[in-house]
Design an enzyme around this catalytic site. Sequence first.
Site, mmCIF file in Angstrom:
data_model
loop_
_atom_site.group_PDB
_atom_site.id
_atom_site.type_symbol
_atom_site.label_atom_id
_atom_site.label_comp_id
_atom_site.label_asym_id
_atom_site.label_seq_id
_atom_site.Cartn_x
_atom_site.Cartn_y
_atom_site.Cartn_z
ATOM 1 N N HIS A 144 0.835 -1.209 0.000
ATOM 2 C CA HIS A 144 0.000 0.000 0.000
ATOM 3 C C HIS A 144 0.872 1.263 0.000
ATOM 4 O O HIS A 144 0.675 2.174 -0.816
ATOM 5 C CB HIS A 144 -0.912 -0.020 1.225
ATOM 6 N N GLU A 145 1.851 1.302 0.885
ATOM 7 C CA GLU A 145 2.667 2.504 1.006
ATOM 8 C C GLU A 145 3.642 2.658 -0.164
ATOM 9 O O GLU A 145 3.964 3.785 -0.564
ATOM 10 C CB GLU A 145 3.424 2.502 2.339
ATOM 11 N N HIS A 148 1.958 4.573 -2.872
ATOM 12 C CA HIS A 148 2.072 6.022 -2.637
ATOM 13 C C HIS A 148 3.464 6.518 -3.040
ATOM 14 O O HIS A 148 3.603 7.580 -3.663
ATOM 15 C CB HIS A 148 1.829 6.342 -1.163
#
Length: 265
Positions: A144-145, A148
């Site tokens: 997920h990160e 980003h």
Amino acid sequence: MASTGQEREAEAAAKSVGGMAEAPDEREPGSVAGEQLQQQHVGCQVFSERLAQGKPQQAFFSSFFTNNQKCQLMLLKTLATNPYVKLLLDAMKHSGCAVNKDRHFSCEDCNGNVSGGFDASVSQIVLCQNNIRNQAHMNRVVTHELIHAFDHCRAHVNWFTNVRHLACSEVRAANLSGDCSLLNEIFRLHFGLKQHHQTCVRDRAIRSILAVRNISKEVAQKAVDEVFESCFNDHEPFGRIPHNKTYARYAHRDFQNRDRYYSNI
């Protein structure tokens, strides 16, 4: 609300984002007028001790005992074996933003029940060692990160003042990281709805925005709805929605062969 000094510091950070890309500080045309957005980087509200101290805070014992060691070992395994993460690491390197484990990841204790965050001001992924439960959880948080971080690398993402930019990256992270896999949703007792995957992505993107921005749920929902179609259909660098590890392995293979295909055109 941040103090005047904190706002100045965050504005300065927005003007010179370290490492992976720059994030311009101007509010882009079309931003919702009157939004009371804090001029802070994504990590400030969740990891407030980083703003106060300028570096990660760790309790003395956590540096030497189970939480930190467990976090570091799980991170190593994720980076070495997870197909989602291996593709993202290759894509970051291909885009000129090679990831270094010691520089770009930090295992820390976090407040509340947050699992991790991307600190855009220093291009670092924070892993909440006191809240990440197991290897599968670590895999999802890192994936997920890293999405980003990939967005931060490839585009001029204005994390600080444009909630639509944040919304787009949160939609992509929820869509591509496995957060909304059927298995995860069954564990949450959420299944059987029409367009279930889209509903899950939208809901989780809104929750993520509210975790790091002091705005109303209505403003977060509006931002997500405005960008949803285009950002949901942006599957880079996977090329498809990787619904499970098998899909992710196929996507990684296709990514590795992408330049080979182009060279023959």
